[in-house]
Design a protein around this motif. Structure first.
Motif, PDB file in Angstrom:
ATOM      1  N   ASP A   1      34.345 -14.965 -39.695  1.00  0.00           N
ATOM      2  CA  ASP A   1      32.950 -14.518 -39.734  1.00  0.00           C
ATOM      3  C   ASP A   1      32.010 -15.670 -39.382  1.00  0.00           C
ATOM      4  OD1 ASP A   1      30.894 -12.582 -40.214  1.00  0.00           O
ATOM      5  OD2 ASP A   1      30.492 -13.606 -42.110  1.00  0.00           O
ATOM      6  N   ALA A   2      32.282 -16.848 -39.937  1.00  0.00           N
ATOM      7  CA  ALA A   2      31.459 -18.016 -39.615  1.00  0.00           C
ATOM      8  C   ALA A   2      31.601 -18.371 -38.135  1.00  0.00           C
ATOM      9  CB  ALA A   2      31.856 -19.202 -40.492  1.00  0.00           C
ATOM     10  N   GLY A   3      32.806 -18.255 -37.613  1.00  0.00           N
ATOM     11  CA  GLY A   3      33.032 -18.522 -36.192  1.00  0.00           C
ATOM     12  C   GLY A   3      32.271 -17.562 -35.310  1.00  0.00           C
ATOM     13  N   ALA A   4      32.228 -16.306 -35.705  1.00  0.00           N
ATOM     14  CA  ALA A   4      31.490 -15.306 -34.933  1.00  0.00           C
ATOM     15  C   ALA A   4      29.995 -15.619 -34.921  1.00  0.00           C
ATOM     16  CB  ALA A   4      31.732 -13.913 -35.504  1.00  0.00           C
ATOM     17  N   LYS A   5      29.475 -16.121 -36.043  1.00  0.00           N
ATOM     18  CA  LYS A   5      28.053 -16.488 -36.099  1.00  0.00           C
ATOM     19  C   LYS A   5      27.759 -17.664 -35.171  1.00  0.00           C
ATOM     20  CE  LYS A   5      27.381 -14.822 -40.797  1.00  0.00           C
ATOM     21  NZ  LYS A   5      27.206 -15.183 -42.206  1.00  0.00           N
ATOM     22  N   VAL A   6      28.678 -18.620 -35.124  1.00  0.00           N
ATOM     23  CA  VAL A   6      28.496 -19.770 -34.232  1.00  0.00           C
ATOM     24  C   VAL A   6      28.524 -19.314 -32.779  1.00  0.00           C
ATOM     25  CG1 VAL A   6      29.550 -21.926 -33.438  1.00  0.00           C
ATOM     26  CG2 VAL A   6      29.397 -21.451 -35.881  1.00  0.00           C
ATOM     27  N   VAL A   7      29.467 -18.456 -32.448  1.00  0.00           N
ATOM     28  CA  VAL A   7      29.568 -17.945 -31.078  1.00  0.00           C
ATOM     29  C   VAL A   7      28.288 -17.219 -30.687  1.00  0.00           C
ATOM     30  CG1 VAL A   7      30.747 -16.231 -29.633  1.00  0.00           C
ATOM     31  CG2 VAL A   7      32.079 -17.828 -31.021  1.00  0.00           C
ATOM     32  N   GLU A   8      27.773 -16.406 -31.566  1.00  0.00           N
ATOM     33  CA  GLU A   8      26.547 -15.661 -31.271  1.00  0.00           C
ATOM     34  C   GLU A   8      25.361 -16.602 -31.096  1.00  0.00           C
ATOM     35  OE1 GLU A   8      24.506 -12.792 -29.906  1.00  0.00           O
ATOM     36  OE2 GLU A   8      26.592 -12.501 -30.464  1.00  0.00           O
TER      37      GLU A   8
ATOM     38  N   TYR B   1      29.641 -20.325 -17.744  1.00  0.00           N
ATOM     39  CA  TYR B   1      29.966 -21.633 -18.317  1.00  0.00           C
ATOM     40  C   TYR B   1      30.191 -21.521 -19.822  1.00  0.00           C
ATOM     41  CZ  TYR B   1      28.427 -23.502 -13.842  1.00  0.00           C
ATOM     42  OH  TYR B   1      28.287 -23.769 -12.510  1.00  0.00           O
ATOM     43  N   ALA B   2      29.356 -20.741 -20.481  1.00  0.00           N
ATOM     44  CA  ALA B   2      29.522 -20.545 -21.918  1.00  0.00           C
ATOM     45  C   ALA B   2      30.848 -19.852 -22.215  1.00  0.00           C
ATOM     46  CB  ALA B   2      28.361 -19.743 -22.488  1.00  0.00           C
ATOM     47  N   ALA B   3      31.222 -18.909 -21.372  1.00  0.00           N
ATOM     48  CA  ALA B   3      32.498 -18.209 -21.564  1.00  0.00           C
ATOM     49  C   ALA B   3      33.669 -19.176 -21.453  1.00  0.00           C
ATOM     50  CB  ALA B   3      32.642 -17.080 -20.549  1.00  0.00           C
ATOM     51  N   VAL B   4      33.575 -20.098 -20.507  1.00  0.00           N
ATOM     52  CA  VAL B   4      34.633 -21.101 -20.358  1.00  0.00           C
ATOM     53  C   VAL B   4      34.703 -21.973 -21.604  1.00  0.00           C
ATOM     54  CG1 VAL B   4      35.347 -23.160 -19.066  1.00  0.00           C
ATOM     55  CG2 VAL B   4      34.567 -21.127 -17.841  1.00  0.00           C
ATOM     56  N   ILE B   5      33.560 -22.370 -22.108  1.00  0.00           N
ATOM     57  CA  ILE B   5      33.531 -23.204 -23.315  1.00  0.00           C
ATOM     58  C   ILE B   5      34.144 -22.458 -24.492  1.00  0.00           C
ATOM     59  CG2 ILE B   5      31.995 -24.303 -24.998  1.00  0.00           C
ATOM     60  CD1 ILE B   5      30.148 -24.929 -22.571  1.00  0.00           C
ATOM     61  N   PHE B   6      33.821 -21.184 -24.642  1.00  0.00           N
ATOM     62  CA  PHE B   6      34.388 -20.392 -25.732  1.00  0.00           C
ATOM     63  C   PHE B   6      35.910 -20.305 -25.610  1.00  0.00           C
ATOM     64  CE2 PHE B   6      30.120 -18.067 -25.927  1.00  0.00           C
ATOM     65  CZ  PHE B   6      29.679 -18.850 -26.976  1.00  0.00           C
ATOM     66  N   ARG B   7      36.385 -20.094 -24.387  1.00  0.00           N
ATOM     67  CA  ARG B   7      37.837 -20.002 -24.181  1.00  0.00           C
ATOM     68  C   ARG B   7      38.529 -21.332 -24.479  1.00  0.00           C
ATOM     69  NH1 ARG B   7      36.414 -16.765 -19.550  1.00  0.00           N
ATOM     70  NH2 ARG B   7      36.810 -18.554 -18.203  1.00  0.00           N
ATOM     71  N   VAL B   8      37.903 -22.424 -24.073  1.00  0.00           N
ATOM     72  CA  VAL B   8      38.478 -23.746 -24.338  1.00  0.00           C
ATOM     73  C   VAL B   8      38.552 -24.001 -25.841  1.00  0.00           C
ATOM     74  CG1 VAL B   8      38.011 -26.232 -24.150  1.00  0.00           C
ATOM     75  CG2 VAL B   8      37.886 -24.780 -22.125  1.00  0.00           C
ATOM     76  N   VAL B   9      37.491 -23.681 -26.545  1.00  0.00           N
ATOM     77  CA  VAL B   9      37.484 -23.872 -28.003  1.00  0.00           C
ATOM     78  C   VAL B   9      38.541 -22.986 -28.662  1.00  0.00           C
ATOM     79  CG1 VAL B   9      36.099 -23.553 -30.103  1.00  0.00           C
ATOM     80  CG2 VAL B   9      35.097 -24.663 -28.105  1.00  0.00           C
ATOM     81  N   ALA B  10      38.650 -21.744 -28.213  1.00  0.00           N
ATOM     82  CA  ALA B  10      39.653 -20.836 -28.780  1.00  0.00           C
ATOM     83  C   ALA B  10      41.061 -21.357 -28.538  1.00  0.00           C
ATOM     84  CB  ALA B  10      39.496 -19.435 -28.179  1.00  0.00           C
TER      85      ALA B  10
ATOM     86  N   SER C   1      41.966 -24.460 -28.061  1.00  0.00           N
ATOM     87  CA  SER C   1      42.205 -25.663 -28.861  1.00  0.00           C
ATOM     88  C   SER C   1      42.460 -25.330 -30.326  1.00  0.00           C
ATOM     89  CB  SER C   1      41.050 -26.649 -28.715  1.00  0.00           C
ATOM     90  OG  SER C   1      39.863 -26.120 -29.226  1.00  0.00           O
ATOM     91  N   TYR C   2      41.712 -24.378 -30.889  1.00  0.00           N
ATOM     92  CA  TYR C   2      41.945 -23.993 -32.286  1.00  0.00           C
ATOM     93  C   TYR C   2      43.301 -23.299 -32.466  1.00  0.00           C
ATOM     94  CZ  TYR C   2      37.312 -25.228 -34.017  1.00  0.00           C
ATOM     95  OH  TYR C   2      36.189 -25.904 -34.396  1.00  0.00           O
ATOM     96  N   LEU C   3      43.623 -22.403 -31.569  1.00  0.00           N
ATOM     97  CA  LEU C   3      44.917 -21.719 -31.672  1.00  0.00           C
ATOM     98  C   LEU C   3      46.077 -22.695 -31.480  1.00  0.00           C
ATOM     99  CD1 LEU C   3      44.157 -18.396 -29.797  1.00  0.00           C
ATOM    100  CD2 LEU C   3      44.568 -18.695 -32.237  1.00  0.00           C
ATOM    101  N   ALA C   4      45.907 -23.625 -30.557  1.00  0.00           N
ATOM    102  CA  ALA C   4      46.949 -24.627 -30.345  1.00  0.00           C
ATOM    103  C   ALA C   4      47.117 -25.497 -31.583  1.00  0.00           C
ATOM    104  CB  ALA C   4      46.622 -25.491 -29.136  1.00  0.00           C
ATOM    105  N   ARG C   5      46.015 -25.917 -32.180  1.00  0.00           N
ATOM    106  CA  ARG C   5      46.098 -26.750 -33.391  1.00  0.00           C
ATOM    107  C   ARG C   5      46.817 -25.988 -34.495  1.00  0.00           C
ATOM    108  NH1 ARG C   5      46.539 -31.522 -33.458  1.00  0.00           N
ATOM    109  NH2 ARG C   5      48.225 -31.062 -34.836  1.00  0.00           N
TER     110      ARG C   5
ATOM    111  N   ALA D   1      48.583 -26.568 -24.184  1.00  0.00           N
ATOM    112  CA  ALA D   1      47.163 -26.364 -24.472  1.00  0.00           C
ATOM    113  C   ALA D   1      46.304 -27.288 -23.617  1.00  0.00           C
ATOM    114  CB  ALA D   1      46.887 -26.605 -25.949  1.00  0.00           C
ATOM    115  N   LYS D   2      46.730 -28.535 -23.477  1.00  0.00           N
ATOM    116  CA  LYS D   2      45.961 -29.481 -22.664  1.00  0.00           C
ATOM    117  C   LYS D   2      45.915 -29.044 -21.201  1.00  0.00           C
ATOM    118  CE  LYS D   2      46.730 -33.414 -25.666  1.00  0.00           C
ATOM    119  NZ  LYS D   2      47.473 -34.656 -25.899  1.00  0.00           N
TER     120      LYS D   2
END
Length: 128
Positions: A45-52, A67-76, A78-82, A104-105
């Motif tokens: 829920d907190a992640g969804a608020k940040v994305v919005e 560009y924002a979509a690319v950033i969101f995908r990169v963050v996703a 990285s988190y899933l990989a971690r 992931a890299k």
């Protein structure tokens, strides 16, 4: 208040996993995985608020939404990989964790290429 719930869930999972680790290592690993997934859902829920919020800032700034979509995908990624790397390491599979990290890299580099190309095009236009 939300952070207290997260810490309580995490500590409960850690203590439970540690308590049964010697008798049933496989079940202990499952407890760790279940606790991790539970914690992930608790912060979605907190992640969804940040994305919005980032989406709204992107629209106000006039940046291309691609560009924002690319950033969101990169963050996703990285988190899933971690998440996967930590789980692999907890299971004692450092070699698999290393491959997930490498994958992931490479995925992140591939996803970032359009932004890099746009920046290079912009620099080229500025210099000519």
């Amino acid at each position: 208040m939300e952070m207290m719930r997260i810490v309580a869930a995490a500590l409960t999972g850690v203590f439970l996993a540690a308590a049964i680790k010697k008798q049933a290592p496989a079940i202990s690993l499952c407890v760790g995985l279940i606790t991790s997934v539970l914690l992930l859902f608790m912060v979605l829920d907190a992640g969804a608020k940040v994305v919005e919020a980032i989406r709204a800032l992107t629209q106000k700034s006039g940046l291309a939404t691609g560009y924002a979509a690319v950033i969101f995908r990169v963050v996703a990624v990285s988190y899933l990989a971690r998440f996967a790397i930590d789980f692999c390491e907890d299971a004692g599979e450092k070699a698999i964790a290393g491959k997930v990290d490498l994958g992931a890299k490479l995925l992140i580099a591939a996803m970032a290429l359009p932004i890099l190309m746009a920046v290079l095009d912009m620099v080229e236009r500025m210099l000519s």
